[in-house]
Design an enzyme around this catalytic site. Structure first.
Site, PDB file in Angstrom:
ATOM      1  N   ASP A  89       0.864  -1.170   0.000  1.00 25.71           N
ATOM      2  CA  ASP A  89       0.000   0.000   0.000  1.00 25.71           C
ATOM      3  C   ASP A  89       0.911   1.234   0.000  1.00 25.71           C
ATOM      4  O   ASP A  89       2.135   1.140   0.119  1.00 25.71           O
ATOM      5  CB  ASP A  89      -0.984  -0.017   1.175  1.00 25.71           C
ATOM      6  CG  ASP A  89      -2.223   0.835   0.870  1.00 25.71           C
ATOM      7  OD1 ASP A  89      -2.170   1.649  -0.078  1.00 25.71           O
ATOM      8  OD2 ASP A  89      -3.235   0.707   1.578  1.00 25.71           O
TER       9      ASP A  89
HETATM   10  C1  BGC Z   1      -5.107   3.077  -0.035  1.00 25.88           C
HETATM   11  C2  BGC Z   1      -5.212   2.005  -1.096  1.00 25.88           C
HETATM   12  C3  BGC Z   1      -5.090   2.611  -2.464  1.00 25.88           C
HETATM   13  C4  BGC Z   1      -3.788   3.378  -2.538  1.00 25.88           C
HETATM   14  C5  BGC Z   1      -3.544   4.009  -3.890  1.00 25.88           C
HETATM   15  C6  BGC Z   1      -3.898   3.961  -0.245  1.00 25.88           C
HETATM   16  O1  BGC Z   1      -3.908   5.067   0.613  1.00 25.88           O
HETATM   17  O2  BGC Z   1      -5.053   2.467   1.236  1.00 25.88           O
HETATM   18  O3  BGC Z   1      -6.427   1.315  -0.954  1.00 25.88           O
HETATM   19  O4  BGC Z   1      -5.158   1.617  -3.439  1.00 25.88           O
HETATM   20  O5  BGC Z   1      -3.809   4.411  -1.576  1.00 25.88           O
HETATM   21  O6  BGC Z   1      -4.381   5.045  -4.149  1.00 25.88           O
END
Ligand code: BGC
Length: 752
Positions: free
Chosen positions: A298
């Site tokens: 993530d």
């Molecule tokens: C979120 C993810 C997301 C990623 C990219 C993160 O802050 O937890 O679910 O895919 O950002 O945008």
């Protein structure tokens, strides 16, 4: 694309491939040797790898956001230079044919090896045609529509240059304070697993490489949906038994359905941040679940391991992540900055790096990007596919199916299409931006149909008038008078209240999940006019609404419906669609009841109203206000006692549970017949009930149908004391009904 084909002479030069091929064949087990197509991709991957220097390899492990959007700290500017120098192999937040083509050109025309970029994006509930938020859509219990909306989202995304969605989110969540419950499928493991499968199938369609499909990403692995106190990014701590029983299965189901990628989660689990957990990323994911794709972190999750204080600096965090089994670093630039040094110091091996590079290259090959890097960037397809009328029609269908009728006293609903004046009141009745909900891809608020517009589309402008009344938040009551006046001069009030869309989603936990601001006060004032009030709730999580429940004439849970929200809600309000949704998360009486979920365990002192010394609150019931699986219809159904094909059965048998479902009312409608089991005595404590099957059935008035649900050993298995998985002989309750509370029961016996 011509250019690229010429840039890989090695890929098509048999003589040079022979040594690689030989090594591959001699290392492969017999079964894989026969899988010629697999071998071909492996050969091609290896032949690219052989050309790469270390910096280029690390580049393939590096994912950056563009400056279009971002969901966290942007710590890396100048991503185009990174692409040009081969130091970035994948991008997110870059879409549209124009933009992806521009960036792909840099990769395939200006870099040394011309390896194509991979483009990812959070296509969560639609790309441009926005469907209801996933929690809402899960309330339809309609796996077909969920697969279909994911397929449309994929087709639109793939037509706009994207290869990869960061979805589905399959985190089981029992705490509605957590804002990301809007993004999942609710509290139940079994239903969540079926929905995970449907969404993966929808996104990946007929297979990776088709231009109407994208790679899916099971996230957030693992147990991100169980942060302490519902606060986003907070600690997760649970027993391995709870993890394996309730949280792991949806990830496993998505992977078994073919998910190409997995995203790590921000949280720790039992003391180890998920992103640095070899147990999660390798032992379980690769070893037990046989995951073949690649793992992306993530957003800056590697760096954040220093905040977790399990490593002293980013470099050590990168080593931990790679050793754990992470392949791609999202936005952290940790691999890029430190991995070469870590390799030099022997902290990681070249084999580990190569392994990760191969997994990513393989996906680029499977997508067909080495043959045509612009394959997904086709302007004509983009124009024809994105936001088409056909896609919007499915969106409207999805909105109707996701709506849950919570109350309908005196059958105030459906409203007449021809008679009476309607006062439409409330801050969410005509707010386009709120219709999208959180994580709405490249959806555009101006394209959304509000409830006001949707109602006018059905009955025309003359019978419905609108007054805002108040805002969602704040104390301002200055709009009350106008709203009350409008209500007084009308026959019925429709009041659209709830949360602003930004109040759920990532980093949007709430410590109090009642209706914010003065909205409930406005409801009471409107009720005082004596007019019937239909409350339309729009929100991204279950809310605590005992006051609304005890006073409003009718309540509709409409979630955030997306582009077609207003049309879909109007279909339900005026009876063009008979509501059939059922909650997939319990609605508590109060925030203090949380977590409250239907599959709780038996305690040593189960609640007994006659005895003080039992498990209960002194100021709240134990049960939620609306239980899991709950939802009404404009018609009525009866469900007979369940009949079983065998009362005594073995592990090798499949038993059938049959009920007769009858539509006893006056309208056609759909009921979700739900089957739960309880293991009466087992060597570890088990839930009081667990969903193990359901069927959604449409019946005409007066029509009856036998519904047959099957159970086998998989449904009766659990993790025993020694953590082995299997069944235990003994009696089980079989319970069937229209929700998790109102069930009819029979008993069966598993004999071996
Ligand atoms: C979120 C993810 C997301 C990623 C990219 C993160 O802050 O937890 O679910 O895919 O950002 O945008």
């Amino acid at each position: 694309m011509q250019f690229l084909k010429h840039s890989f002479p090695l890929l098509r030069t048999p003589a040079l491939l022979i040594p690689v091929l030989f090594i591959m064949i001699s290392c492969q087990p017999q079964t894989q040797r026969l899988a010629t197509s697999t071998l071909n991709i492996n050969q091609r991957v290896d032949s690219v790898l052989a050309l790469m220097n270390l910096e280029e390899k690390i580049g393939q492990l590096t994912l950056y956001t563009t400056d279009w959007e971002s969901t966290g700290p942007t710590i890396r500017a100048g991503y185009v230079d990174d692409i040009r120098s081969g130091r970035c192999g994948a991008l997110f937040n870059s879409h549209t044919v124009d933009f992806t083509t521009q960036l792909q050109k840099v990769a395939v025309e200006e870099t040394r090896l011309k390896i194509p970029l991979l483009f990812g994006y959070d296509v969560i509930h639609g790309y441009k045609t926005i469907f209801p938020i996933p929690l809402g859509e899960s309330s339809s219990w309609d796996l077909t529509i969920m697969e279909k909306t994911a397929a449309i989202a994929a087709a639109e995304a793939a037509a706009s240059g994207l290869h990869w969605t960061f979805a589905p989110m399959v985190d089981i969540a029992r705490d509605p304070r957590w804002g990301r419950v809007m993004e999942g499928a609710g509290e139940d493991t079994w239903l969540g697993s079926r929905i995970a499968e449907a969404r993966v199938k929808g996104f990946q369609g007929k297979g990776i490489g088709n231009t109407d499909a994208v790679l899916s990403c099971i996230k957030h692995y693992a147990a991100y949906g169980a942060p302490v106190a519902g606060r986003d990014y907070n600690t997760v701590d649970m027993s391995e038994r709870a993890f394996r029983e309730y949280y792991l299965p949806p990830y496993a189901a998505g992977i078994a359905a073919g998910a190409a990628t997995v995203m790590t989660s921000f949280n720790d689990l039992d003391g180890v941040p998920a992103t640095g957990s070899k147990w999660l990323m390798t032992d379980i994911l690769r070893g037990e679940l046989n995951f073949q794709g690649f793992v992306v972190t993530d957003y800056t999750a590697i760096n954040e391991m220093t905040n977790h204080r399990v490593v002293a600096d980013d470099k050590a965090a990168g080593e931990l992540a790679l050793q754990a089994g992470v392949d791609m670093d999202m936005q952290g630039a940790v691999f890029q900055r430190f991995l070469a040094q870590s390799l030099k110091e022997g902290k990681v091996s070249l084999q580990m790096i190569d392994q990760a590079v191969k997994r990513i290259l393989r996906m680029k090959f499977e997508l067909g990007l080495f043959d045509d890097p612009y394959k997904f960037s086709n302007a004509a397809r983009e124009k024809a596919t994105v936001f088409s009328a056909a896609n919007r029609a499915v969106a409207r269908e999805a909105v109707r199916g996701s709506i849950v009728l919570l109350k309908n006293k005196g059958n105030v609903l459906p409203l007449s299409k021809t008679q009476g004046k309607i006062a439409l009141i409330g801050p969410l009745a005509d707010s386009k931006a709120d219709m999208l909900g959180a994580w709405s891809g490249s959806g555009d608020a101006k394209d959304c149909i509000t409830l006001f517009e949707g109602m006018k589309n059905v009955i025309g402008a003359s019978r419905v008038s609108y007054s805002q009344g108040c805002k969602v938040n704040g104390e301002d009551r200055s709009g009350f008078d106008a709203a009350i006046k409008l209500a007084s001069g009308s026959d019925v009030v429709v009041l659209a209240i709830g949360e602003e869309a930004v109040m759920s989603g990532e980093a949007a936990a709430r410590a109090d999940i009642s209706i914010p601001g003065v909205q409930e006060e406005l409801l009471q004032k409107l009720l005082a006019t004596g007019k019937p009030v239909v409350v339309v709730l729009m929100n991204g999580r279950p809310l605590a609404i005992p006051g609304v429940d005890s006073t409003a004439n009718a309540i509709i849970e409409a979630w955030y419906g997306g582009t077609e929200a207003g049309n879909g809600i109007a279909d339900v309000l005026f009876g063009d669609y008979n509501p059939s949704g059922k909650l997939t998360m319990s609605f508590p009486y109060s925030t203090g009841q949380i977590p409250v979920y239907y599959n709780e365990k038996s305690t040593g002192r189960p609640f007994n109203p006659e005895s003080k010394w039992t498990s209960k609150y002194i100021d709240n019931p134990n049960a939620p206000l609306y239980p899991f699986g709950y939802g009404l219809s404009y018609t009525q159904f009866s469900i007979s006692d369940p009949r079983v094909s065998k009362t005594s059965f073995s592990n090798r048998d499949t038993i059938s549970v049959t009920v007769k479902l009858t539509n006893t009312g006056k309208r056609a409608g759909a009921e979700v017949v739900q089957l739960y089991i309880q293991d009466k005595v087992s060597e570890v404590t088990r839930p009081v009930k667990e969903l193990k099957g359901f069927e959604k059935v449409m019946l005409e008035p007066g029509e009856s149908k036998d519904i047959v649900l099957k159970l086998d050993k998989n449904h009766f298995s659990f993790f025993k004391r020694d953590m082995s998985y299997g069944t235990e002989p003994g009696e089980f309750l079989i319970m069937v009904g229209p929700n998790s509370r109102d069930l009819k029961t029979t008993t069966v016996k598993l004999i071996d």
